[in-house]
Motif scaffolding. Sequence first.
Motif, PDB file in Angstrom:
ATOM      1  N   ASP A  27       0.830  -1.211   0.000  1.00  0.00           N
ATOM      2  CA  ASP A  27       0.000   0.000   0.000  1.00  0.00           C
ATOM      3  C   ASP A  27       0.864   1.260   0.000  1.00  0.00           C
ATOM      4  O   ASP A  27       0.566   2.231  -0.702  1.00  0.00           O
ATOM      5  CB  ASP A  27      -0.944   0.006   1.202  1.00  0.00           C
ATOM      6  N   GLN A  28       1.960   1.247   0.762  1.00  0.00           N
ATOM      7  CA  GLN A  28       2.862   2.406   0.805  1.00  0.00           C
ATOM      8  C   GLN A  28       3.518   2.626  -0.561  1.00  0.00           C
ATOM      9  O   GLN A  28       3.586   3.754  -1.050  1.00  0.00           O
ATOM     10  CB  GLN A  28       3.925   2.206   1.878  1.00  0.00           C
ATOM     11  N   LEU A  29       3.976   1.545  -1.176  1.00  0.00           N
ATOM     12  CA  LEU A  29       4.563   1.655  -2.520  1.00  0.00           C
ATOM     13  C   LEU A  29       3.554   2.205  -3.514  1.00  0.00           C
ATOM     14  O   LEU A  29       3.882   3.062  -4.335  1.00  0.00           O
ATOM     15  CB  LEU A  29       5.039   0.286  -3.003  1.00  0.00           C
ATOM     16  N   ARG A  30       2.324   1.694  -3.450  1.00  0.00           N
ATOM     17  CA  ARG A  30       1.263   2.171  -4.348  1.00  0.00           C
ATOM     18  C   ARG A  30       1.094   3.673  -4.189  1.00  0.00           C
ATOM     19  O   ARG A  30       1.031   4.414  -5.165  1.00  0.00           O
ATOM     20  CB  ARG A  30      -0.045   1.453  -4.041  1.00  0.00           C
ATOM     21  N   ASP A  31       1.035   4.143  -2.940  1.00  0.00           N
ATOM     22  CA  ASP A  31       0.845   5.581  -2.688  1.00  0.00           C
ATOM     23  C   ASP A  31       2.039   6.404  -3.192  1.00  0.00           C
ATOM     24  O   ASP A  31       1.852   7.470  -3.767  1.00  0.00           O
ATOM     25  CB  ASP A  31       0.630   5.835  -1.193  1.00  0.00           C
TER      26      ASP A  31
END
Length: 168
Positions: free
Chosen positions: A158-162
């Motif tokens: 999720d952090q990478l996606r953001d």
Amino acid sequence: MMRIARFEFSEGARFQPGARKDDPNSVGQHIDLLRKQQHGELTPKDVVSDARNPNSPLHSFFEWDDGEAAEQYRLQQARGLIRSVVAIYTREDAPAVKMKAYVHVADPGAQHYREASHAMSQERTREMVLRRALDELIGWKRRYKDLQEFAQLIPVIDQLRDEISAPR
């Protein structure tokens, strides 16, 4: 005990032109029937064997022209071959580095493979490669999010996606 309420096609699923995608539930039910007929152990060979029958709900999902099917299979083999090539990059001041030699560039209407370092050095192709990688990672997350053993990876994804999706 859990039971299947209905079937759908996964988000982003791609099928050959002419595939009857309008009733995923009947396709899923038919595949599940095949699984049961095989005592719970379904194989691709079982599916193709059933789909040979023009009355099967699976029939339209396959290419039945042997020449075209053979060509499509060769193209799939070529994609696999391209993806399997690794380049070993060297510099005098650093140890050798292994990297995929080619990356897939999902350019609309002109998908192709490009030498990895070149693709990543160009803003436009870098964005396409990162977008595709992120989409694959999100797909992986969807498939495996319910497995407790991988739970700690979900926040990282999720952090990478953001980070990747943030406007630049």
